[in-house]
Scaffold this active site. Structure first.
Site, PDB file in Angstrom:
ATOM      1  CG  ASP A  14      -1.917  -1.157   1.197  1.00  0.00           C
ATOM      2  OD1 ASP A  14      -1.883  -1.968   0.256  1.00  0.00           O
ATOM      3  OD2 ASP A  14      -2.714  -1.266   2.151  1.00  0.00           O
ATOM      4  CG  ASP A  54      -6.219  -0.229   1.442  1.00  0.00           C
ATOM      5  OD1 ASP A  54      -6.237  -1.469   1.509  1.00  0.00           O
ATOM      6  OD2 ASP A  54      -6.262   0.504   2.450  1.00  0.00           O
ATOM      7  CG  HIS A  56     -10.919   0.998   0.454  1.00  0.00           C
ATOM      8  ND1 HIS A  56     -10.921  -0.345   0.799  1.00  0.00           N
ATOM      9  CD2 HIS A  56      -9.981   1.580   1.259  1.00  0.00           C
ATOM     10  CE1 HIS A  56     -10.030  -0.550   1.764  1.00  0.00           C
ATOM     11  NE2 HIS A  56      -9.453   0.603   2.050  1.00  0.00           N
ATOM     12  CG  HIS A  60     -14.303   0.008   2.346  1.00  0.00           C
ATOM     13  ND1 HIS A  60     -13.531  -0.016   3.482  1.00  0.00           N
ATOM     14  CD2 HIS A  60     -14.291  -1.266   1.860  1.00  0.00           C
ATOM     15  CE1 HIS A  60     -13.057  -1.241   3.670  1.00  0.00           C
ATOM     16  NE2 HIS A  60     -13.507  -2.016   2.699  1.00  0.00           N
ATOM     17  CE  LYS A 122      -3.791  -4.155   1.385  1.00  0.00           C
ATOM     18  NZ  LYS A 122      -4.557  -3.443   2.435  1.00  0.00           N
ATOM     19  CB  CYS A 170      -1.834  -2.704   5.426  1.00  0.00           C
ATOM     20  SG  CYS A 170      -3.528  -2.045   5.434  1.00  0.00           S
TER      21      CYS A 170
END
Length: 228
Positions: A14, A54, A56, A60, A122, A170
């Protein structure tokens, strides 16, 4: 001594604009300081180099803005398994970040993408928080699985080296799951920063208890990669 059965992978977690100063909506203090270490590692002969993101949706569940009277960093919410309401966990709420297709979701421009073999996205399921690059914490049944473990196994990976943001979220969860999947796992300390720097030693101890070593960039563990 490097041997033929040592096949290391690099996972850059990330390293996105929203997690980095000066403009990130969820900027980790000194997050950009890890770039020289990350680029140095990218020069080493890992069998595969993976960047995670990430990714999203705007609605989210981890965004405080999607909850009435909830504040980022301060408040929490309960994640409920959509397929099994009996399975739940608590998660911290955050500012909106890394929304699909936005500037903040982009990997930082200093990252040499020509050396990245694969990008794993993800956190795409709106009902579930997913810190780990492997899968969410829900197990009965699993809701999100990125397929990362399979990618590593296809390459015959034995050892995983993790860097990126953030150490206490993370990166930690990705490293723990890598170890759980049977890979010898390291976090390169100079290649990560924490949302809350005061918990560094606590997280380091937690990782050690789960089979993950926090190592130095100039240590033997990283030097071994250079001898592959």
């Amino acid at each position: 001594m490097a041997t033929n059965n040592f096949k290391p992978a690099l996972i850059i977690v990330d390293l996105q604009e929203d997690f980095c100063p000066p403009n990130g909506s969820l900027a980790v203090t000194n997050g950009r300081d890890i770039i020289p270490t990350v680029n140095k590692l990218l020069d080493l002969p890992f069998v595969i180099k993976i960047a995670t993101k990430d990714w999203h949706p705007q609605n989210h569940i981890s965004f405080a803005s999607n909850h009435v009277n909830k504040k980022p960093y301060v408040d929490f919410t309960t994640i409920i398994n959509p397929s099994n309401p009996a399975e739940t966990y608590e998660t911290r709420l955050w500012p909106d970040h890394c929304v699909q297709g936005t500037k903040g979701a982009e990997l930082i421009h200093e990252l040499d993408m020509s050396k990245i073999d694969k990008v794993v996205e993800k956190g795409q399921v709106k009902e579930v928080e997913m810190y780990s690059a492997f899968y969410d914490p829900l197990e009965k049944p699993r809701v999100s699985d990125s397929g990362l473990a399979g990618v590593l196994r296809e390459k015959g990976v034995t050892d995983v080296y993790c860097v990126g943001l953030a150490f206490d979220y993370c990166v930690k969860c990705t490293a723990v799951d890598a170890a759980k999947e049977g890979f010898k796992t390291y976090v390169v300390g100079e290649g990560t920063r924490a949302v809350d720097p005061s918990v560094w030693e606590e997280i380091k101890g937690e990782l050690k208890g789960k089979g993950v070593e926090v190592v130095n960039c100039d240590g033997d563990e990283v030097a071994r990669v250079g001898k592959v």
